[in-house]
Design a protein around this motif. Structure first.
Motif, PDB file in Angstrom:
ATOM      1  N   LEU A  79      -1.079   2.627   6.355  1.00  0.00           N
ATOM      2  CA  LEU A  79      -1.546   3.805   6.509  1.00  0.00           C
ATOM      3  C   LEU A  79      -1.336   4.591   7.983  1.00  0.00           C
ATOM      4  CD1 LEU A  79      -4.265   2.028   4.273  1.00  0.00           C
ATOM      5  CD2 LEU A  79      -2.900   3.906   3.518  1.00  0.00           C
ATOM      6  N   ASN A  81      -4.347  -3.873  -3.780  1.00  0.00           N
ATOM      7  CA  ASN A  81      -4.079  -3.953  -1.814  1.00  0.00           C
ATOM      8  C   ASN A  81      -4.550  -3.152  -1.107  1.00  0.00           C
ATOM      9  OD1 ASN A  81      -0.920  -4.282  -2.007  1.00  0.00           O
ATOM     10  ND2 ASN A  81      -1.127  -3.129  -4.147  1.00  0.00           N
ATOM     11  N   LEU A  82      -5.610  -1.858  -1.427  1.00  0.00           N
ATOM     12  CA  LEU A  82      -6.708  -1.505  -0.480  1.00  0.00           C
ATOM     13  C   LEU A  82      -7.587  -3.173  -0.016  1.00  0.00           C
ATOM     14  CD1 LEU A  82      -8.337   1.630  -1.842  1.00  0.00           C
ATOM     15  CD2 LEU A  82      -5.972   1.070   0.451  1.00  0.00           C
ATOM     16  N   ILE A 124       0.684  -1.437   0.239  1.00  0.00           N
ATOM     17  CA  ILE A 124      -0.402  -0.283   0.044  1.00  0.00           C
ATOM     18  C   ILE A 124       1.001   1.432   0.319  1.00  0.00           C
ATOM     19  CG2 ILE A 124      -1.143   1.590   1.273  1.00  0.00           C
ATOM     20  CD1 ILE A 124      -2.728  -1.365   2.412  1.00  0.00           C
ATOM     21  N   LEU A 144      -2.618  -0.609  -6.020  1.00  0.00           N
ATOM     22  CA  LEU A 144      -3.386   0.515  -5.731  1.00  0.00           C
ATOM     23  C   LEU A 144      -4.866   0.108  -4.566  1.00  0.00           C
ATOM     24  CD1 LEU A 144      -2.866   2.641  -2.910  1.00  0.00           C
ATOM     25  CD2 LEU A 144      -4.296   4.060  -4.514  1.00  0.00           C
ATOM     26  N   ALA A 145      -5.866  -0.198  -5.195  1.00  0.00           N
ATOM     27  CA  ALA A 145      -6.800  -0.355  -4.996  1.00  0.00           C
ATOM     28  C   ALA A 145      -6.896  -2.422  -4.853  1.00  0.00           C
ATOM     29  CB  ALA A 145      -7.402  -0.818  -6.054  1.00  0.00           C
ATOM     30  N   GLY A 187      -2.900  -4.814   6.162  1.00  0.00           N
ATOM     31  CA  GLY A 187      -2.316  -3.761   5.359  1.00  0.00           C
ATOM     32  C   GLY A 187      -2.648  -1.819   6.178  1.00  0.00           C
ATOM     33  N   TYR A 188      -3.423  -1.488   7.395  1.00  0.00           N
ATOM     34  CA  TYR A 188      -3.547  -0.532   8.366  1.00  0.00           C
ATOM     35  C   TYR A 188      -2.699   0.090   8.866  1.00  0.00           C
ATOM     36  CZ  TYR A 188      -2.912  -3.940  11.593  1.00  0.00           C
ATOM     37  OH  TYR A 188      -2.837  -5.248  12.554  1.00  0.00           O
ATOM     38  N   SER A 195      -2.935   3.155  -9.389  1.00  0.00           N
ATOM     39  CA  SER A 195      -4.707   3.356  -9.067  1.00  0.00           C
ATOM     40  C   SER A 195      -5.020   1.570  -9.071  1.00  0.00           C
ATOM     41  CB  SER A 195      -5.711   4.055  -9.759  1.00  0.00           C
ATOM     42  OG  SER A 195      -4.833   5.287  -9.885  1.00  0.00           O
ATOM     43  N   GLY A 207       1.399   4.162  -3.358  1.00  0.00           N
ATOM     44  CA  GLY A 207       0.539   5.021  -3.080  1.00  0.00           C
ATOM     45  C   GLY A 207       1.793   6.277  -3.666  1.00  0.00           C
ATOM     46  N   LYS A 246      -6.098  -5.196   1.840  1.00  0.00           N
ATOM     47  CA  LYS A 246      -5.362  -6.508   2.133  1.00  0.00           C
ATOM     48  C   LYS A 246      -5.408  -5.416   3.378  1.00  0.00           C
ATOM     49  CE  LYS A 246      -1.447  -6.329  -0.183  1.00  0.00           C
ATOM     50  NZ  LYS A 246      -0.752  -6.749  -0.434  1.00  0.00           N
ATOM     51  N   ILE A 247      -5.876  -4.139   4.115  1.00  0.00           N
ATOM     52  CA  ILE A 247      -6.128  -3.364   4.898  1.00  0.00           C
ATOM     53  C   ILE A 247      -6.269  -4.653   6.511  1.00  0.00           C
ATOM     54  CG2 ILE A 247      -7.393  -2.074   5.943  1.00  0.00           C
ATOM     55  CD1 ILE A 247      -7.428   0.044   3.417  1.00  0.00           C
TER      56      ILE A 247
END
Length: 639
Positions: A444, A432-433, A386, A429-430, A440-441, A426, A390, A435-436
Motif C-alpha cells: 500500500l 487481505n486488509l 493486497i 480485498l477485505a 500488508g502496509y 472486494s 486491488g 493483514k495490514i
C-alpha cells in the motif's frame, strides 16, 4: 517531443497492426507451451505456500471438515476468479491484441466521448499496485522454494536467506543480457513442474478420498460463513492461490488468447486442482506435516529434486513479473504517465524483449529489502495479496466500461455480468486488509508513492503543455511574418522537434533570435502516441506542406512501440519530403525547470517533477536522432 494523444485525423486507426493475435495452427502449440512458462509462472508456484498458509491461519490443528472447506475455497477460487473471470471474460477485452491495465484503460477511454479522469485514475492505481506485486512475487516465491532445503537437511536453516539473496541478485543481474534464450527453456521446465504438481496430488488423493467432497462449493461457502472472523482471515491466505491471474491478461499480446486459454484448461488448472486436493488429503492423513506441507508430500527420494525444480519454477515466476514490469513501464512512458527512461532492446527481432536499467535495479533493491526484513515466506505471505486484489478490482471496474461501451452491451447488462466478480474481488480485498498490520502496509505504501509520482508527472506535463501553448505563437500566425524577415537563409534542412505541432517550436524562435538564420527547408516534427498498441507503416505519417519551405510532419506510434525517427524519415522521403540527411540539422529544445510555490503545483511537487525529469532518457538517444546532426537550445521554465 512526443504527444500522448491521438494524432489529428487519426481517431479510428482502422489499420493498426494487431500484435499477438491468434496464431496459425502450426504455431499454436508452441505458443501454448510458451504461455505455460511465462504466463503461469506466478500462479504455478502458489501451491508452495497457499495451502500451508490457509491451514495455519486456523490457529490450531484443523478438523476434517475445515480442511475440506479450505481445499474447496482454493479450488473454487481458481474456477471463479481465474477460469470464469479472466479466461472466459477478461481475455475478450483485448486492445488490438494487447492486454493489461494500461491497455484496458486506453480501450475504455477510446469508447468514451471524452477522456475520463476516473478511468485514468483507476488505471494509474492498478499500475502502481502491480509494481508492489512485482517485488513481492520474486521474494516470496524464491524464499518458499529455498526453504524446501530444510526438509532434506534442517541444518541449512541459517543459509536459506543468503541462498535466496544470491539467486535473486543473479536473476536481476542477467536481465541486461535479455531473456530470449532463457525463455526457450521456461515452457518445458514449467510443464514438468505442473506435471509434478498433478502427480503429487494424484498420489495422495487416495490417502483420504473424502477430500473429493471439496469439489462441492457448498463446503467452501459453509467454511467461510461458519467460522466467523477465522473464515475471513483464512480467505486472505486462500487468495494466495490466485495471485498471478492478472498475468493471463497482461501477457495476452505475447501469446494470444487461444494458447493462453488452452494452456489453462488442459494443463495448468487441472494440475493445480489435483495438487490442492492431494495436499488436502495428505493433511487429513498426516496433520503433523502441515508446517511444510508441500515438500513433505513428496517421497523422500524426490524431495531434493523437487526443491531444485521448485527453485527453477520460482525463478521463472520472478522473471515473468520482471518482464511484466518492463512492459508496463514502457506503456506508461508512451502514454505520458512516467518520464521516458532508458530502454535497451535485447533482441534484434523481438521488440517486446527490452531492458530498463533503472527499473531493474530499483526492483532488485525492493526485493532484497523484503527478504532481509521478513526472513521467511510465511511472514511475507502477510504482505502478499493486497496489491493483487486491488489490481483485480481495477480490472473489473475498467471492464465494466469496456463491456458497456465497446461491446455495446449497455451498462445494466455490463454491471449484471461484472458485479459478481466485483463482489468476489472486494471480499478478497477485505480479507487481505486484515493483514495490514502484519506487513500488508508495504504494497500500500509502495503503491501510494508510485501513484503520487505518476500523478505528479501527468499533472506537471499538462501544466507545462498549457503554459507553452499559452505563451507561444500559433504556427499559422508565425509563418506569414517570415516573408519580411531579415534572417539569412542557409542551405540544408532544419527539423524542429516539438510536442505541439500547431504552435511555433521554441527552438525555431530561439534560432531566429540568437543566430538570425533560417534554413531553406524547415520541418516541424511531432511524434504522437496513439491509444492502441501498434500502428502500421501505412498509418505512421501525416505530412502537410504549410508554405513552399515549411512542412509539418506528424509521426504516430502505438503505446507498445518505440519511436524510430530515422526509419520514419526514410518513409517520409517516399511520400514526397526531399532532404539530404547529411545536410539536415535537428533542433531539440532542452528545458531546465525552476520550482515556484506561486503558481502551478505545490513546491514539493515541483521538486519531485524536476527530479523525475532529470531521470528521463536523453531525447537524442530516445528518438534515435543521428547524434552528429543535433543542435540543442536550452530554455528555463518556471513551473
Amino acid at each position: 517531443m512526443t504527444d500522448q494523444t491521438n494524432a489529428p485525423g487519426r481517431a479510428d486507426f482502422a489499420h493498426a497492426q494487431p500484435h499477438g493475435a491468434e496464431a496459425s495452427p502450426s504455431r499454436f502449440w508452441w505458443l501454448m507451451l510458451g504461455s505455460i512458462g511465462i504466463v503461469y509462472g506466478d500462479i504455478g508456484t502458489s501451491p508452495l505456500y497457499a495451502m500451508r498458509e490457509s491451514l495455519l491461519h486456523i490457529g490450531r490443528s484443523p478438523s476434517q471438515e475445515e480442511i475440506i472447506g479450505i481445499v474447496s475455497l482454493l479450488v473454487w477460487s481458481l474456477l471463479v476468479v481465474v477460469t470464469l473471470k479472466y479466461v472466459f471474460l477478461v481475455l475478450r477485452a483485448d486492445n488490438h491484441g494487447e492486454g493489461g491495465t494500461l491497455a484496458l484503460m486506453a480501450l475504455a477511454q477510446s469508447s468514451l466521448k471524452k477522456p475520463s479522469r476516473i478511468v485514468t485514475g483507476l488505471a494509474v492505481t492498478g499500475a502502481a499496485l502491480f509494481y508492489g506485486d512485482a517485488i513481492l512475487t520474486p521474494a516470496i516465491s524464491v524464499l518458499s522454494a529455498v526453504e524446501g532445503l530444510k526438509v532434506t537437511n534442517p541444518e541449512v536453516d541459517s543459509f536459506v536467506v543468503p541462498i535466496a539473496i544470491t539467486i535473486i541478485v543473479l536473476l536481476y543481474a542477467v536481465q541486461s543480457f535479455g531473456t530470449g534464450k532463457v525463455g526457450a527453456l521456461f515452457g518445458p521446465i514449467m510443464t514438468v513442474w505442473f506435471l509434478a504438481l498433478a502427480l503429487i496430488g494424484l498420489i495422495h488423493i487416495g490417502d483420504a478420498p473424502q477430500i473429493l467432497h471439496a469439489l462441492n462449493p457448498v463446503h467452501a461457502i459453509g467454511f467461510l460463513f461458519g467460522h466467523g472472523i477465522i473464515g475471513f482471515t483464512v480467505l486472505g491466505a486462500v487468495f494466495l492461490a490466485v495471485t498471478g491471474a492478472e498475468a493471463l491478461y497482461a501477457d495476452m499480446g505475447h501469446f494470444g488468447r487461444g494458447p493462453i486459454r488452452m494452456a489453462w484448461l488442459t494443463v495448468v488448472c487441472p494440475s493445480l486442482v489435483l495438487n490442492y486436493l492431494g495436499q488436502g488429503a495428505f493433511a487429513l492423513d498426516s496433520p503433523e506435516a502441515i508446517s511444510n506441507l508441500f515438500f513433505l508430500s513428496a517421497p523422500d527420494w524426490a524431495r531434493l529434486p523437487l526443491v531444485l525444480l521448485a527453485t527453477a519454477a520460482t525463478v521463472i515466476a520472478g522473471q515473468a513479473v520482471i518482464t511484466g514490469a518492463f512492459s508496463l513501464t514502457r506503456q506508461a512512458m508512451q502514454l505520458g504517465i512516467l518520464p521516458h527512461l532508458e530502454v535497451e532492446h535485447t533482441s534484434e527481432t523481438e521488440s517486446g524483449q527490452i531492458y530498463l536499467p533503472k527499473v531493474n535495479w530499483l526492483m532488485l533493491a525492493g526485493v532484497l529489502t523484503l527478504i532481509i526484513v521478513f526472513q521467511d515466506s510465511s511472514s511475507l505471505a502477510s504482505a502478499y495479496g493486497i496489491a493483487v486484489t486491488g489490481t483485480m478490482i481495477v480490472t473489473s471496474l475498467l471492464a465494466v466500461v469496456v463491456v458497456a461501451k465497446c461491446w455495446k452491451w449497455g451498462m445494466p447488462l455490463a454491471l449484471l455480468t461484472l458485479l459478481p466478480f466485483l463482489v468476489v474481488d472486494s471480499t478478497f480485498l477485505a480479507a487481505n486488509l486484515l493483514k495490514i498490520a502484519d506487513g500488508g502496509y508495504i504494497p500500500l505504501i509502495l503503491g501510494a508513492l508510485i501513484i503520487v509520482a505518476m500523478w505528479t508527472w501527468m499533472r506537471g506535463t499538462k501544466l507545462l503543455a498549457d503554459k507553452l501553448k499559452r505563451d507561444s505563437v500559433p504556427l499559422i500566425d508565425f509563418l506569414p511574418t517570415l516573408e519580411n524577415s531579415s534572417a539569412a537563409r542557409v542551405r540544408g534542412t532544419a527539423m524542429f522537434m516539438t510536442s505541439t505541432p500547431d504552435i511555433t517550436p521554441p527552438a525555431l524562435l530561439h534560432n531566429l533570435k540568437h543566430n538570425k538564420v533560417l534554413h531553406e527547408k524547415n520541418v516541424v516534427v511531432t511524434i504522437h502516441t496513439a491509444p492502441v498498441p501498434y500502428i502500421g507503416p501505412e498509418d505512421r505519417l501525416q505530412l502537410s506542406s504549410l508554405t513552399p519551405d515549411f512542412y509539418k510532419l506528424e509521426i504516430t506510434y502505438g503505446f507498445m512501440q518505440d519511436p524510430d525517427l530515422p526509419a520514419a524519415l526514410a518513409q517520409a522521403k517516399g511520400e514526397g519530403l526531399t532532404f539530404d540527411i547529411m545536410a539536415t540539422s535537428f533542433f531539440v529544445g532542452r528545458r531546465s525547470y525552476k520550482p515556484t510555490s506561486k503558481e502551478g503545483m505545490p513546491l514539493w511537487q515541483d521538486r519531485l517533477f524536476i527530479y523525475m525529469a532529470r531521470q528521463a532518457h536523453d531525447a537524442t538517444q530516445y528518438f534515435r536522432i543521428p547524434a552528429g546532426r543535433v543542435v540543442e537550445l536550452g530554455t528555463q521554465i518556471v513551473i
